[in-house]
Write a protein that holds these residues in place. Structure first.
Motif, PDB file in Angstrom:
ATOM      1  N   LEU A  59       0.952  -1.287  -0.078  1.00 44.10           N
ATOM      2  CA  LEU A  59      -0.046  -0.007   0.249  1.00 44.10           C
ATOM      3  C   LEU A  59       0.726   1.360   0.008  1.00 44.10           C
ATOM      4  CD1 LEU A  59      -2.961  -0.976   2.475  1.00 44.10           C
ATOM      5  CD2 LEU A  59      -2.698  -1.171   0.353  1.00 44.10           C
ATOM      6  N   ALA A  94      -6.779  -1.498   3.057  1.00 44.78           N
ATOM      7  CA  ALA A  94      -6.731  -0.887   1.725  1.00 44.78           C
ATOM      8  C   ALA A  94      -8.065   0.188   1.230  1.00 44.78           C
ATOM      9  CB  ALA A  94      -6.680  -1.860   0.437  1.00 44.78           C
ATOM     10  N   LYS A  99      -6.650   2.855  -1.045  1.00 37.20           N
ATOM     11  CA  LYS A  99      -5.647   2.004  -1.850  1.00 37.20           C
ATOM     12  C   LYS A  99      -6.131   0.968  -2.373  1.00 37.20           C
ATOM     13  CE  LYS A  99      -1.959   4.524  -0.367  1.00 37.20           C
ATOM     14  NZ  LYS A  99      -0.743   5.024  -1.232  1.00 37.20           N
ATOM     15  N   VAL A 102      -4.625  -0.242  -5.810  1.00 31.77           N
ATOM     16  CA  VAL A 102      -3.488  -1.252  -5.923  1.00 31.77           C
ATOM     17  C   VAL A 102      -4.068  -2.623  -6.377  1.00 31.77           C
ATOM     18  CG1 VAL A 102      -1.743  -2.237  -4.520  1.00 31.77           C
ATOM     19  CG2 VAL A 102      -2.236   0.175  -4.128  1.00 31.77           C
TER      20      VAL A 102
END
Length: 105
Positions: A59, A94, A99, A102
């Motif tokens: 991350l 996440a 994030k 990702v």
């Protein structure tokens, strides 16, 4: 095999199944054993592994205070659950960090 998507959706009802599948792929071999498929929030060494191995490397969260705050947030969200599945913990980290991209989310 555990139903990772169902567990994630207990906490993130609108979770993207494709992203969950990518988190499962990222966790890989860790999910093959019951013990390593879980995250123990009471084990400092385990949390350090999550921070270094997932939060920092995957991350790209390098601010330790931010990492600790995100972990605390996820721990609080999952406190009613005795077992905390690694896939769910990683997905929520996440998501809360913004994030999911990702993993293609």
């Amino acid at each position: 095999m555990a139903d990772w998507a169902a567990d994630v959706k207990k906490y993130a009802p609108h979770a993207d199944e494709a992203v969950i599948a990518k988190v499962v792929r990222h966790c890989g071999i860790a999910l093959q054993k019951a013990d390593s498929s879980l995250v123990s929030f009471s084990d400092k060494a385990e949390l350090d592994r999550v921070k270094k191995g997932f939060m920092t490397k995957k991350l790209e969260i390098t601010d330790e205070a931010k990492a600790d705050a995100l972990l605390a947030e996820v721990e609080e969200a999952m406190k009613a659950d005795r077992t905390k599945n690694r896939v769910t913990v990683y997905y929520l980290l996440a998501e809360k960090a913004g994030k999911l991209s990702v993993f293609g989310g």
